[in-house]
Design a protein around this motif. Structure first.
Motif, PDB file in Angstrom:
ATOM      1  N   PRO A   1     -88.512  20.473 -36.215  1.00 29.60           N
ATOM      2  CA  PRO A   1     -88.477  21.831 -35.652  1.00 29.60           C
ATOM      3  C   PRO A   1     -87.359  22.685 -36.248  1.00 29.60           C
ATOM      4  O   PRO A   1     -87.535  23.898 -36.439  1.00 29.60           O
ATOM      5  CB  PRO A   1     -88.251  21.584 -34.159  1.00 29.60           C
ATOM      6  CG  PRO A   1     -88.848  20.248 -33.907  1.00 29.60           C
ATOM      7  CD  PRO A   1     -88.543  19.463 -35.139  1.00 29.60           C
ATOM      8  N   LYS A   2     -86.173  22.093 -36.548  1.00 35.14           N
ATOM      9  CA  LYS A   2     -85.077  22.855 -37.160  1.00 35.14           C
ATOM     10  C   LYS A   2     -85.470  23.341 -38.552  1.00 35.14           C
ATOM     11  O   LYS A   2     -85.219  24.482 -38.927  1.00 35.14           O
ATOM     12  CB  LYS A   2     -83.816  21.983 -37.246  1.00 35.14           C
ATOM     13  CG  LYS A   2     -83.286  21.497 -35.898  1.00 35.14           C
ATOM     14  CD  LYS A   2     -82.760  22.645 -35.062  1.00 35.14           C
ATOM     15  CE  LYS A   2     -82.162  22.137 -33.752  1.00 35.14           C
ATOM     16  NZ  LYS A   2     -81.748  23.267 -32.875  1.00 35.14           N
ATOM     17  N   PHE A   3     -86.095  22.458 -39.338  1.00 33.43           N
ATOM     18  CA  PHE A   3     -86.525  22.834 -40.675  1.00 33.43           C
ATOM     19  C   PHE A   3     -87.637  23.882 -40.619  1.00 33.43           C
ATOM     20  O   PHE A   3     -87.728  24.754 -41.483  1.00 33.43           O
ATOM     21  CB  PHE A   3     -86.997  21.602 -41.448  1.00 33.43           C
ATOM     22  CG  PHE A   3     -85.900  20.928 -42.211  1.00 33.43           C
ATOM     23  CD1 PHE A   3     -85.788  21.069 -43.578  1.00 33.43           C
ATOM     24  CD2 PHE A   3     -84.956  20.143 -41.559  1.00 33.43           C
ATOM     25  CE1 PHE A   3     -84.766  20.448 -44.280  1.00 33.43           C
ATOM     26  CE2 PHE A   3     -83.937  19.516 -42.253  1.00 33.43           C
ATOM     27  CZ  PHE A   3     -83.847  19.667 -43.620  1.00 33.43           C
ATOM     28  N   ALA A   4     -88.501  23.797 -39.616  1.00 29.99           N
ATOM     29  CA  ALA A   4     -89.583  24.773 -39.478  1.00 29.99           C
ATOM     30  C   ALA A   4     -89.006  26.175 -39.327  1.00 29.99           C
ATOM     31  O   ALA A   4     -89.510  27.150 -39.900  1.00 29.99           O
ATOM     32  CB  ALA A   4     -90.455  24.415 -38.282  1.00 29.99           C
ATOM     33  N   LYS A   5     -87.929  26.297 -38.550  1.00 31.65           N
ATOM     34  CA  LYS A   5     -87.301  27.615 -38.354  1.00 31.65           C
ATOM     35  C   LYS A   5     -86.693  28.108 -39.658  1.00 31.65           C
ATOM     36  O   LYS A   5     -86.770  29.296 -39.986  1.00 31.65           O
ATOM     37  CB  LYS A   5     -86.240  27.487 -37.254  1.00 31.65           C
ATOM     38  CG  LYS A   5     -85.636  28.806 -36.825  1.00 31.65           C
ATOM     39  CD  LYS A   5     -84.815  28.623 -35.575  1.00 31.65           C
ATOM     40  CE  LYS A   5     -84.114  29.879 -35.106  1.00 31.65           C
ATOM     41  NZ  LYS A   5     -84.662  31.138 -35.474  1.00 31.65           N
TER      42      LYS A   5
END
Length: 397
Positions: free
Chosen positions: A187-191
């Motif tokens: 999820p952090k990389f998606a942002k």
């Protein structure tokens, strides 16, 4: 009260009868008057209550056998030995069982009849072993055989458990790492990818979509995982679950054959111990029939009927598929020498050796394959996460 009694009748056959009696002692007395030798007795106050399950006693039968054997070999009488075990015992439930055994022996009951009053504590195989020894006066020898029997079973079980510990830990650790990557890192990389903009590979798009899903529904995912774990725990705790798992594993060709050999090893060891204790062959077969599951139990029923009709033991076992090439030959040798009990225990030892070798081979092959699989999954997730960054770095150059 109603009691279900499993016993050996005058024809040396294992039979099950139902008796109405005011107490367990009177039920045992009635069975004895009918000429029955009781193996186990169930029922009484808990009968007629649907949906209830009898709690299995935690009485250590193996330890009891070993300590009783030590005291008998030291020269103490049977009653004195059990009284000594009772005096040293501190747990109330175990002390109560030992006290009742002593009281029964003082009333003139045999040890086997006293043991049969506790079917949730002493298995029918142990009761039958003691009963067979009472005819020959060789209780220490019978206890020694039972201790050796339990020791051999425990050795195989410990081998299987110890071989499965490392793969299970590996799977748990790998699952936690993958869950951490998918639940927190992705999820952090998606942002980050969204803030960068531009075109990203389709696999990275899938991870971005997963990242959004994990962010939006993270709490629901955790609840669903928790409920699934609890449901899995309840399912595993059900009595029929181990049987279903074994039946499923038996459908795998190589693994199914090893499970079959393990079941046959336990069967032959139990049967050999009873035969060496002096029990008739047919009664011994009926008594150990519960050790074999489903299809093998039906095959044993057919084999028992063939032996009743006069078919040699080795032929009956071979016809019904309860042997391997090696065990069939060993049974024929046992018939010629008249040492069937000893030969069956040797068959069980041969099977145990074969199972141990197969477990060693399987662990040596499975552990590196499992490590490689977990490494590939984690590596794939990491590469897919970093791939857009690599492309971005290339475009900057």
């Amino acid at each position: 009260m109603q009691f279900t009694i499993r016993s050996i009748d005058r024809a040396a056959a294992v039979s099950t009868i139902t008796l109405d009696a005011p107490s367990k002692e009177l039920a045992l007395q009635t069975a004895s008057e009918r000429g029955l030798r009781v193996l186990s007795i169930t029922g009484g106050a808990s009968m007629g209550m649907p949906g209830t399950r009898r709690r299995k006693s935690d009485f250590p039968v193996g330890q009891f056998s070993q300590e009783l054997l030590t005291l008998l070999n030291a020269g103490l009488a049977l009653v004195e030995s059990i009284e000594t075990l009772n005096e040293k015992e501190s747990r109330a439930e175990r002390k109560d069982i030992l006290s009742k055994l002593v009281a029964d022996l003082f009333r003139g009951n045999s040890l086997s009849n006293a043991l049969a009053q506790f079917p949730d504590t002493f298995p029918p195989l142990f009761v039958a072993t003691v009963r067979a020894s009472e005819r020959t006066g060789g209780l220490p020898e019978a206890l020694e055989k039972y201790v050796a029997y339990q020791s051999q079973l425990d050795t195989v079980k410990k081998k299987i458990v110890s071989a499965s510990i490392y793969p299970v830990l590996l799977m748990v650790a790998g699952t936690l790492v993958i869950a951490f990557l998918l639940g927190y890192v992705v999820p952090k990389f998606a942002k980050i990818f969204e803030d960068l903009g531009g075109e990203v590979p389709w696999m990275s798009k899938l991870l971005i979509q997963w990242g959004h899903f994990a962010q939006d529904y993270g709490l629901m995912l955790l609840i669903a995982i928790g409920v699934s774990i609890v449901a899995l725990g309840f399912w595993i705790a059900r009595p029929e679950t181990p049987t279903r798992i074994v039946q499923t594993l038996q459908k795998i060709p190589a693994l199914g054959e090893r499970i079959r050999i393990y079941q046959l090893a336990r069967f032959y060891r139990s049967l050999g111990m009873l035969l060496r204790g002096g029990m008739p062959a047919v009664a011994s077969l009926e008594l150990v029939s519960d050790l074999l599951p489903g299809a093998l139990s039906k095959q044993l029923g057919i084999a028992t009927q063939l032996i009743r009709e006069g078919t040699p033991f080795s032929q009956a076992m071979e016809k019904t598929g309860l042997t391997t090439a090696v065990s069939a030959r060993m049974l024929r040798v046992g018939e010629r020498t008249g040492q069937m009990g000893e030969m069956m225990e040797r068959i069980a030892l041969f099977y145990d050796s074969e199972i141990s070798q197969w477990i060693d081979w399987f662990v040596k092959l499975f552990e590196p394959l499992l490590m490689a699989f977990i490494g590939l999954v984690i590596g794939f997730i990491v590469v897919v996460m970093y791939f857009p960054i690599f492309e971005l770095a290339g475009s900057i150059r």
